[in-house]
Structure formats: C-alpha cells, structure tokens
Motif scaffolding. Structure first.
Motif, PDB file in Angstrom:
ATOM      1  N   CYS A 151       0.842  -1.214   0.000  1.00  0.00           N
ATOM      2  CA  CYS A 151       0.000   0.000   0.000  1.00  0.00           C
ATOM      3  C   CYS A 151       0.868   1.252   0.000  1.00  0.00           C
ATOM      4  CB  CYS A 151      -0.933  -0.002   1.212  1.00  0.00           C
ATOM      5  SG  CYS A 151      -2.287  -1.183   1.115  1.00  0.00           S
ATOM      6  N   TYR A 152       1.908   1.268   0.840  1.00  0.00           N
ATOM      7  CA  TYR A 152       2.795   2.435   0.858  1.00  0.00           C
ATOM      8  C   TYR A 152       3.546   2.572  -0.464  1.00  0.00           C
ATOM      9  CZ  TYR A 152       2.122   3.733   5.736  1.00  0.00           C
ATOM     10  OH  TYR A 152       1.587   4.174   6.905  1.00  0.00           O
ATOM     11  N   GLY A 153       3.905   1.452  -1.091  1.00  0.00           N
ATOM     12  CA  GLY A 153       4.571   1.514  -2.387  1.00  0.00           C
ATOM     13  C   GLY A 153       3.665   2.087  -3.466  1.00  0.00           C
ATOM     14  N   CYS A 154       2.404   1.663  -3.490  1.00  0.00           N
ATOM     15  CA  CYS A 154       1.448   2.205  -4.462  1.00  0.00           C
ATOM     16  C   CYS A 154       1.198   3.688  -4.208  1.00  0.00           C
ATOM     17  CB  CYS A 154       0.143   1.423  -4.408  1.00  0.00           C
ATOM     18  SG  CYS A 154       0.274  -0.259  -5.024  1.00  0.00           S
ATOM     19  N   SER A 155       1.089   4.072  -2.937  1.00  0.00           N
ATOM     20  CA  SER A 155       0.884   5.488  -2.610  1.00  0.00           C
ATOM     21  C   SER A 155       2.083   6.321  -3.038  1.00  0.00           C
ATOM     22  CB  SER A 155       0.654   5.655  -1.107  1.00  0.00           C
ATOM     23  OG  SER A 155      -0.584   5.143  -0.723  1.00  0.00           O
ATOM     24  N   MET A 156       3.278   5.783  -2.840  1.00  0.00           N
ATOM     25  CA  MET A 156       4.470   6.517  -3.249  1.00  0.00           C
ATOM     26  C   MET A 156       4.505   6.677  -4.769  1.00  0.00           C
ATOM     27  SD  MET A 156       8.486   5.593  -3.126  1.00  0.00           S
ATOM     28  CE  MET A 156       8.223   4.574  -4.538  1.00  0.00           C
ATOM     29  N   PHE A 157       4.154   5.629  -5.491  1.00  0.00           N
ATOM     30  CA  PHE A 157       4.147   5.700  -6.951  1.00  0.00           C
ATOM     31  C   PHE A 157       3.134   6.730  -7.441  1.00  0.00           C
ATOM     32  CE2 PHE A 157       2.490   4.172 -11.059  1.00  0.00           C
ATOM     33  CZ  PHE A 157       3.645   4.312 -11.809  1.00  0.00           C
ATOM     34  N   MET A 158       1.937   6.733  -6.867  1.00  0.00           N
ATOM     35  CA  MET A 158       0.932   7.717  -7.280  1.00  0.00           C
ATOM     36  C   MET A 158       1.346   9.132  -6.876  1.00  0.00           C
ATOM     37  SD  MET A 158      -2.694   5.690  -6.956  1.00  0.00           S
ATOM     38  CE  MET A 158      -2.879   6.072  -5.283  1.00  0.00           C
ATOM     39  N   GLY A 159       1.986   9.280  -5.710  1.00  0.00           N
ATOM     40  CA  GLY A 159       2.493  10.583  -5.300  1.00  0.00           C
ATOM     41  C   GLY A 159       3.599  11.063  -6.227  1.00  0.00           C
ATOM     42  N   PHE A 160       4.440  10.136  -6.692  1.00  0.00           N
ATOM     43  CA  PHE A 160       5.502  10.487  -7.622  1.00  0.00           C
ATOM     44  C   PHE A 160       4.912  10.982  -8.944  1.00  0.00           C
ATOM     45  CE2 PHE A 160       8.557   9.336 -10.961  1.00  0.00           C
ATOM     46  CZ  PHE A 160       9.643  10.086 -10.547  1.00  0.00           C
ATOM     47  N   LYS A 161       3.870  10.313  -9.415  1.00  0.00           N
ATOM     48  CA  LYS A 161       3.228  10.755 -10.656  1.00  0.00           C
ATOM     49  C   LYS A 161       2.619  12.144 -10.506  1.00  0.00           C
ATOM     50  CE  LYS A 161       0.445   7.915 -12.588  1.00  0.00           C
ATOM     51  NZ  LYS A 161      -0.489   6.835 -12.945  1.00  0.00           N
ATOM     52  N   ARG A 162       1.988  12.435  -9.362  1.00  0.00           N
ATOM     53  CA  ARG A 162       1.414  13.772  -9.127  1.00  0.00           C
ATOM     54  C   ARG A 162       2.504  14.824  -9.031  1.00  0.00           C
ATOM     55  NH1 ARG A 162      -1.994  10.982  -5.755  1.00  0.00           N
ATOM     56  NH2 ARG A 162      -0.724  11.493  -3.951  1.00  0.00           N
ATOM     57  N   TRP A 163       3.614  14.470  -8.391  1.00  0.00           N
ATOM     58  CA  TRP A 163       4.710  15.418  -8.211  1.00  0.00           C
ATOM     59  C   TRP A 163       5.369  15.771  -9.540  1.00  0.00           C
ATOM     60  CZ3 TRP A 163      10.258  14.028  -7.671  1.00  0.00           C
ATOM     61  CH2 TRP A 163      11.045  15.143  -7.347  1.00  0.00           C
TER      62      TRP A 163
END
Length: 173
Positions: A159-171
């Motif tokens: 879950c934290y990995g998926c959140s980080m990936f989606m946060g990276f895309k937004r950033w």
C-alpha cells in the motif's frame, strides 16, 4: 479612511496540492490507500502486540514502525479531511511522495524483520520447532499470529509503495 488590516496578513498563500480536500479525498485512490494503510497497519500493531514477542530486538522495530506510521498516516489523512492542508504553504505533492517513500522503507524493513522472526520456526507434527539460530518458545497459535502479522506487514508495504508511486506521478506533473 483606509482599512487598517493588511490583506497579505489575512490570506494564505496557495499551496501546491493535487488531492481534493474534505471528504472528497476518500473518493480518490490515494485516499483509499491511506485508509488501507491505517487499517492494515493497525492490524500489524495489534498482531505483533498480541504475540509473545519472542525476539524483542527484531519485533521492537516492527512495533515502532507500525505505531509510528499508524499515527502519522492518521494525522496525514486528517489534514486533508479537515481541509487544513490548504492553509499550510508547502508542496504537498512532493511531501506526499517523500512521506510515502520513507514509510515504504521503514515498513519494508519491518516486514523483513517480522518475516525473519516467523521463519525461524517450522511446523513439525503440529508443533512449532526452532529451525535456526533464534531460540524461542512459541505455541502454534503464537506462530500463526506472527505469520498473520508478516502477511499484513507485506500488504501495508505494498500500500505504501502504491501510494508513493501515485504521489511520484502527481509530483512530476
């Protein structure tokens, strides 16, 4: 006569944020993942605390990470639910990605330590027997609790990995 209040002192600068504020954040994938991180992280916390903690040196880190990330993720979600993120001038997209990266690293280490503690046992004829250098006494029920904690620690790590990936895309947008 001019207004004595300075308009710059009464307004907030616009933060950089892509996630919606209020209850709408729960309708996004990121909000749903943060809720899953809180729920499954709480399960890891409860499961490790309910075991006999046979190896305090290893499982102490698991407890620290699960409690800390549970509290931080809850506070992070509350910032968005209450709309307070809009009042703090920061790049929330970068902060989101960075927070989830740190949480991913910590939870991955906690998962590995919990898995090492659990794998120190093998089930032979329905009893848990030590199979490595870690000598502890666990009942089969305590062993099963540690197995469940390992599985949920892995799920929280994902879950934290998926959140980080989606946060990276937004950033990066």
């Amino acid at each position: 006569m001019a207004d004595p209040t300075n308009p710059a002192a009464t307004s907030f600068p616009a933060p950089t944020i892509s996630l919606p504020l209020g209850p709408d954040v729960l309708r996004t994938y990121s909000g749903a993942l943060i809720c899953l991180e809180i729920v499954f992280g709480g399960l890891v916390w409860v499961l490790v605390a309910s075991s006999n903690v046979p190896v305090p040196l290893l499982q102490g880190w698991v407890m620290f990470v699960s409690i800390t990330m549970f509290c931080c993720s809850t506070a992070y979600l509350l910032l968005f639910l209450l709309g307070l993120a809009d009042r703090i001038n920061t790049n929330w997209n970068f902060l989101d990605m960075f927070y989830h990266f740190i949480a991913l690293l910590c939870y991955f280490g906690a998962f590995l330590l919990e898995a090492a503690t659990t794998s120190a046992w093998t089930l032979t004829n329905g009893t848990a027997v030590p199979s490595g250098n870690i000598l502890t006494v666990l009942s089969v029920q305590q062993h099963n609790i540690n197995v469940a904690a390992t599985i949920f620690a892995f799920v929280v790590t994902l879950c934290y990995g998926c959140s980080m990936f989606m946060g990276f895309k937004r950033w990066r947008k």
